[in-house]
Each structure stands twice: as C-alpha cells, then as structure tokens.
Design an enzyme around this catalytic site. Sequence first.
Site, short mmCIF file in Angstrom:
data_model
loop_
_atom_site.label_atom_id
_atom_site.label_comp_id
_atom_site.label_asym_id
_atom_site.label_seq_id
_atom_site.Cartn_x
_atom_site.Cartn_y
_atom_site.Cartn_z
N GLY A 51 26.29 -38.83 32.97
CA GLY A 51 26.54 -38.84 31.53
C GLY A 51 25.48 -39.68 30.83
N HIS A 52 24.23 -39.48 31.25
CA HIS A 52 23.12 -40.19 30.61
C HIS A 52 21.80 -39.52 30.98
CE1 HIS A 52 22.61 -42.12 34.56
NE2 HIS A 52 23.90 -42.40 34.53
N ALA A 53 20.76 -39.93 30.25
CA ALA A 53 19.39 -39.52 30.57
C ALA A 53 18.55 -40.80 30.62
CB ALA A 53 18.85 -38.57 29.50
#
Length: 136
Positions: A51-53
């Site tokens: 749930g991130h980059a």
Amino acid sequence: MSLDNCRLIELPKIHDPRGNLTFIEQSRHIPFEIRRVYYLYDVPGGAERGGHAHREMHQFIVAMSGSFDILLDDGKQKARYHLNRSYYGIYVCPMIWRELDNFSSGAVCLSLASTFYDESDYFRDYQDFLKTLRGK
Ligand code: TYD
C-alpha cells in the site's frame, strides 16, 4: 519508470534429494546493489501489506515459503502476480505502487532493497503518488 521495467526473474535452483537450494547474486540476478534485506512472516489470514510506492528504492520480492499476490501499478497500468515459488522473484522499480495480499498460511515474503529504510522515500497516499507522476 513503468510496469514495463518490472519483471519476474527466475533464480538458479540446485535440485537435491536432500532439499533444493537457490541463491541470489547481486548484479547477476538482481539489477541493483542490495543495501537491505527484510522479510514478512506470521502474516494473519486476510491481511494486506504494502500500500505504498517508493521514490528511489528498487526492490526484489520472493515468496520464500507459501504464496501471496502482488499488485503493481504505475499509475497507468496494473498487473497482478501470484508468487508461489522460492526460485522466482519479482523486480519492482521505483515509482510503482504495490499491494500484497492473499497470503497463504506460513507465507514468508523476502524483500531485497536498494536503500536503507527511509520513510521519506515512501508515498503512502495513492493520490499523492498519482499527482507526483502527473507532475502536479
Ligand atoms: P512497511 O514498509 O509499510 O511494510 P509493508 O510494505 O511490508 O506492509 O513498513 C511497516 C513498518 O515497519 C513501518 O512502520 C516502517 C517499518 N520498517 C522499518 O522500520 N524498516 C524497514 O526496513 C521496513 C521495510 C519497515
């Protein structure tokens, strides 16, 4: 950086009746310098990770045990992979949103990363990630 830069990489597998062996060599198998290793384990059923980059970090992810799904998203295209072999991993380049879910019981997710842990390298908000990609 786009999904086209991400790819499954097959690792060497030494078959042996005593148990198989796989190894990972920097630059031969992994297209970046490894600065950090971490792993996810004891993941409860139904949990979602990721749930991130990342702005700069390159990453290589292997299902060391069990299986899980990984969704990759470059803001234009999405691709979903099911990782379930210890001799395959996925290379994830910077600026790719990732979500991991569908963990099997006993799954272990190994990550090799090109940077030390740095919270400022993360996009944790999907809209912020998209805005940066679009230069807004
Ligand atoms: P995070 O990267 O969000 O986990 P995942 O993507 O696997 O769901 O990290 C979860 C927490 O752990 C967060 O508080 C940051 C911390 N963390 C470290 O301290 N060092 C690390 O190397 C990593 C990957 C995370």
